[in-house]
Design a protein around this motif. Structure first.
Motif, PDB file in Angstrom:
ATOM      1  N   UNK A  73      -0.744   3.120   4.658  1.00  0.00           N
ATOM      2  CA  UNK A  73      -1.084   4.037   3.576  1.00  0.00           C
ATOM      3  C   UNK A  73      -2.394   4.738   3.902  1.00  0.00           C
ATOM      4  N   UNK A  74      -2.504   6.005   3.487  1.00  0.00           N
ATOM      5  CA  UNK A  74      -3.801   6.659   3.608  1.00  0.00           C
ATOM      6  C   UNK A  74      -4.687   6.187   2.461  1.00  0.00           C
ATOM      7  N   UNK A  75      -5.877   6.716   2.375  1.00  0.00           N
ATOM      8  CA  UNK A  75      -6.835   6.216   1.381  1.00  0.00           C
ATOM      9  C   UNK A  75      -6.436   6.508  -0.050  1.00  0.00           C
ATOM     10  N   UNK A  76      -5.459   7.399  -0.233  1.00  0.00           N
ATOM     11  CA  UNK A  76      -5.014   7.721  -1.585  1.00  0.00           C
ATOM     12  C   UNK A  76      -3.944   6.767  -2.096  1.00  0.00           C
ATOM     13  N   UNK A  77      -3.502   5.827  -1.237  1.00  0.00           N
ATOM     14  CA  UNK A  77      -2.440   4.918  -1.646  1.00  0.00           C
ATOM     15  C   UNK A  77      -1.122   5.663  -1.764  1.00  0.00           C
ATOM     16  N   UNK A  78      -0.289   5.229  -2.683  1.00  0.00           N
ATOM     17  CA  UNK A  78       0.973   5.910  -2.901  1.00  0.00           C
ATOM     18  C   UNK A  78       2.163   4.982  -2.828  1.00  0.00           C
ATOM     19  N   UNK A  79       3.275   5.477  -2.305  1.00  0.00           N
ATOM     20  CA  UNK A  79       4.544   4.756  -2.334  1.00  0.00           C
ATOM     21  C   UNK A  79       5.214   4.793  -0.968  1.00  0.00           C
ATOM     22  N   UNK A  80       5.800   3.682  -0.562  1.00  0.00           N
ATOM     23  CA  UNK A  80       6.596   3.601   0.666  1.00  0.00           C
ATOM     24  C   UNK A  80       7.851   2.800   0.359  1.00  0.00           C
ATOM     25  N   UNK A  81       8.896   3.026   1.158  1.00  0.00           N
ATOM     26  CA  UNK A  81      10.183   2.388   0.902  1.00  0.00           C
ATOM     27  C   UNK A  81      10.667   1.611   2.115  1.00  0.00           C
ATOM     28  N   UNK A  82      11.165   0.419   1.875  1.00  0.00           N
ATOM     29  CA  UNK A  82      11.819  -0.387   2.891  1.00  0.00           C
ATOM     30  C   UNK A  82      13.300  -0.508   2.539  1.00  0.00           C
ATOM     31  N   UNK A  83      14.154  -0.604   3.569  1.00  0.00           N
ATOM     32  CA  UNK A  83      15.561  -0.906   3.354  1.00  0.00           C
ATOM     33  C   UNK A  83      15.850  -2.260   3.981  1.00  0.00           C
ATOM     34  N   UNK A  84      16.279  -3.202   3.142  1.00  0.00           N
ATOM     35  CA  UNK A  84      16.564  -4.563   3.586  1.00  0.00           C
ATOM     36  C   UNK A  84      18.076  -4.740   3.683  1.00  0.00           C
ATOM     37  N   UNK A 133      -1.530  -4.003  -3.224  1.00  0.00           N
ATOM     38  CA  UNK A 133      -0.218  -3.359  -3.306  1.00  0.00           C
ATOM     39  C   UNK A 133       0.797  -4.307  -3.940  1.00  0.00           C
ATOM     40  N   UNK A 134       1.782  -3.740  -4.588  1.00  0.00           N
ATOM     41  CA  UNK A 134       2.833  -4.521  -5.225  1.00  0.00           C
ATOM     42  C   UNK A 134       4.184  -4.019  -4.724  1.00  0.00           C
ATOM     43  N   UNK A 194       7.150  -0.145  -2.119  1.00  0.00           N
ATOM     44  CA  UNK A 194       5.783  -0.678  -2.044  1.00  0.00           C
ATOM     45  C   UNK A 194       4.861   0.340  -2.698  1.00  0.00           C
ATOM     46  N   UNK A 195       4.083  -0.093  -3.679  1.00  0.00           N
ATOM     47  CA  UNK A 195       3.148   0.778  -4.392  1.00  0.00           C
ATOM     48  C   UNK A 195       1.732   0.309  -4.099  1.00  0.00           C
ATOM     49  N   UNK A 196       0.941   1.202  -3.551  1.00  0.00           N
ATOM     50  CA  UNK A 196      -0.433   0.865  -3.182  1.00  0.00           C
ATOM     51  C   UNK A 196      -1.409   1.710  -3.983  1.00  0.00           C
ATOM     52  N   UNK A 197      -2.480   1.084  -4.440  1.00  0.00           N
ATOM     53  CA  UNK A 197      -3.520   1.814  -5.148  1.00  0.00           C
ATOM     54  C   UNK A 197      -4.415   2.554  -4.175  1.00  0.00           C
ATOM     55  N   UNK A 198      -5.117   3.571  -4.693  1.00  0.00           N
ATOM     56  CA  UNK A 198      -6.088   4.293  -3.867  1.00  0.00           C
ATOM     57  C   UNK A 198      -7.220   3.343  -3.480  1.00  0.00           C
ATOM     58  N   UNK A 199      -7.743   3.528  -2.292  1.00  0.00           N
ATOM     59  CA  UNK A 199      -8.794   2.654  -1.774  1.00  0.00           C
ATOM     60  C   UNK A 199     -10.153   3.298  -1.997  1.00  0.00           C
TER      61      UNK A 199
END
Length: 593
Positions: A131-142, A157-158, A174-179
């Motif tokens: 994630x960059x410093x702004x955080x954000x959202x990423x997706x995994x496929x399981x 991150x959650x 995956x949801x990450x907060x800004x750093x």
């Protein structure tokens, strides 16, 4: 001889009795025990047929209620019956089970039947996520045999795990907060399915240093010319019920382009779009803003842009929820949590509007205070901890906005002091460190002076030097207003720091006392204009007479709510825009009713 004869007779009697007893049938024979062999059935995912034997004293009744199981009975003989059980293929993503019910001679039996699923090797489409410093959202496929379990060991991150599909795939967000720290963040996501595990590494870029942006100085004159006079769209996007902000929940109609066109036509140059975000913010640590709510704010900002208005966006009644300073100023952990949320919320707002022109202004907060409006025992005994906490929050706001770059690097920013009170602001506000070559910050205050005339219930009826002494607040009404403005001028304007009155105005008075309200509006606005203090009239859409009746513009149509509202706004515009040198504060004073 007699003894021999007696013995013979006894033996003869025994021979008669015992054969009779041995030949008598058992009136209560033991029933045949109802059993199944095997005691349970286990099918592979592909299905198939398995055999079992039921032992029963009578021909049993056999059934199964699930349609993925079919039964074929053999012939009942010698207390036994053969049963063929056929299971369909299990194409689902979870194991399934049922029972075969057997009813025999006064006995019943439930035979468990289970079927597994096709086994798929656990895999994840990514081995790492950054994630960059702004955080954000990423997706995994399981990809897995059944519903996986996903967990994060990183506090920043959650994960949100979807439901496995028929293709054996599960979407994991995956949801990450800004750093807001200077350190890179690391962690891992663990995906489990049965005994299998896969680990995905996660990292977050450090905030790093914010570059100083080259710009020109923002002067009080520039701000006054751009903003004055302004209109508050109050009790609108800031309205809230049951912890969820809602545009219409306090009675105002949804705003439209016509609303802002009407505001512009009325003579206003700017609009303050008061916005509460509570109820539209996701869980920590990402604090993701709901797309629908942010989109609506963006749509309204677009109305202002199209109408040619300066627009202010803020966080408004959040002060009663997650921005509760009463729980933060004396609790370091709570304070850090609030600062994290401020940083994440303002990062997202700023990124959404980062390319809008400088006609869009960001204002950090509304009226942050501990619930006592400066009169709580804690504040009166020692206001410094709350001053210090709010100053920290304002700094986090500036950091969040400036870090997003683009136009945000030099955008005009409004920062309020404690309770947005002029006096508390002058005493306790420390302007945040900015990252610009010249000042681009403005001080935001609210002024409903005098409270008993403008807001209290019941309202003091009249105002000004010509009012009935028994019906006004004091014999120095005008001087009191001017004194506040002069204090702001000395503290900020004379030092080149712009100030705007983010809220002002007066509840509607009765027809008999309305001339004094007209005078109050004109005098207040003229006194402010003379000191280059742009003002935003508070409009909550409430019509009628009495406390908190601040309706001027219909929030749905942009039309004046009545002629009295128009006459008040006309005086406001006149006080701000008239250039005739004969039109002075003294001339307004001399024309009092």
């Amino acid at each position: 001889m007699t003894r021999i004869l007696n013995t013979f007779m006894i033996l003869l009697a025994l021979l008669v009795v015992f054969p009779a007893c041995e030949g008598k049938p058992d009136e209560n024979p033991d029933p045949v025990k109802l059993t199944s062999l095997p005691a349970e059935l286990n099918f592979e995912a592909a299905g198939g047929t398995l055999e079992m034997t039921i032992t029963s004293g009578i021909k049993p009744t056999i059934s199964c209620s699930d349609n993925w199981i079919s039964l074929q009975e053999g012939t009942y003989a010698s207390n036994a019956i053969k049963l063929s059980v056929t299971a369909k293929e299990n194409t689902g993503t979870s194991s399934r089970s049922t029972s075969i019910r057997v009813i025999g001679d006064k006995q019943s039996l439930m035979v468990p039947v289970k079927q597994g699923i096709a086994q798929v090797k656990l895999s994840v489409d990514k081995t790492s996520v950054s994630f960059d410093r702004f955080g954000g959202e990423a997706t995994l496929t399981v990809t897995s045999s059944e519903q996986p379990t996903v967990a994060s060991d990183a506090s920043w991150c959650i994960v949100e795990t979807g439901t496995i599909s028929s293709a054996r795939e599960t979407k994991v967000t995956i949801l990450a907060g800004a750093n807001r720290t200077a350190s890179e963040r690391k962690g891992s996501i663990t995906v489990s399915c049965g005994s299998e595990k896969v680990t995905v590494s996660v990292s977050g870029e450090a905030m790093g240093s914010i570059a100083t942006a080259s710009t020109t100085v923002l002067t009080p004159e520039m701000v006054f010319n751009a903003m004055g006079p302004g209109w508050n769209m109050g009790n609108h996007m800031d309205a809230i019920s049951n912890g969820v902000a809602n545009e219409t929940v306090w009675g105002n109609a949804k705003c439209t382009q016509s609303t802002f066109d009407g505001v512009k036509a009325a003579g206003f140059k700017a609009v303050r779009i008061c916005t509460t975000w509570e109820g539209h913010i996701g869980a920590a640590p990402a604090y993701r803003l709901e797309d629908k709510w942010l989109d609506r704010v963006a749509e309204i900002v677009g109305y202002a842009e199209k109408a040619g208005l300066v627009a202010i966006v803020n966080t408004h009644h959040d002060e009663s929820y997650w921005q509760d300073i009463s729980k933060a100023y004396n609790n370091a952990a709570n304070n850090e949590k609030v600062k994290d949320e401020i940083f994440c919320v303002w990062t997202q707002i700023a990124n959404r509007f980062k390319d809008k022109g400088e006609w869009l202004v960001f204002e950090s907060f509304n009226e942050i205070q501990d619930g006592g409006w400066g009169w709580s025992d804690a504040f009166k005994s020692n206001p410094d901890p709350q001053y210090r906490t709010l100053n920290e929050w304002n700094q986090v706001f500036v950091d969040a906005v400036r870090a997003t770059g683009s136009v945000n690097a030099t955008r005009w920013l409004g920062v309020p002091g404690y309770a947005a009170s002029p006096g508390f602001t002058i005493t306790g506000l420390v302007l945040p460190k900015d990252y610009t070559s010249a000042n681009r910050l403005m001080v935001a205050v609210h002024d409903y002076d005098p409270y008993n005339y403008t807001l209290n219930n019941p309202l003091v009826r009249q105002w000004g030097h010509t009012a009935d002494p028994t019906l006004r607040c004091s014999n120095t009404d005008e001087a009191n207003v001017v004194a506040v403005f002069d204090q702001l001028k000395a503290a900020y304007l004379d030092k080149g720091i712009p100030v705007y009155l983010g809220e002002m105005g007066c509840s509607r008075h009765s027809d008999a006392d309305f001339p004094y309200q007209l005078y109050y509006m004109e005098y207040f606005c003229k006194a402010a204009a003379d000191r280059q203090l742009p003002m935003y009239v508070w409009d909550n859409g409430a019509v009628g007479v009495g406390s908190e009746k601040h309706g001027y513009i219909d929030h749905g149509t942009g039309a004046f709510v009545d002629e009295k509202a128009k006459s008040l706004i006309d005086l406001m515009v006149k006080a701000v825009t008239t250039k005739d040198p004969a039109y002075t504060l003294q001339s307004v004073y001399d024309a009092a009713p």
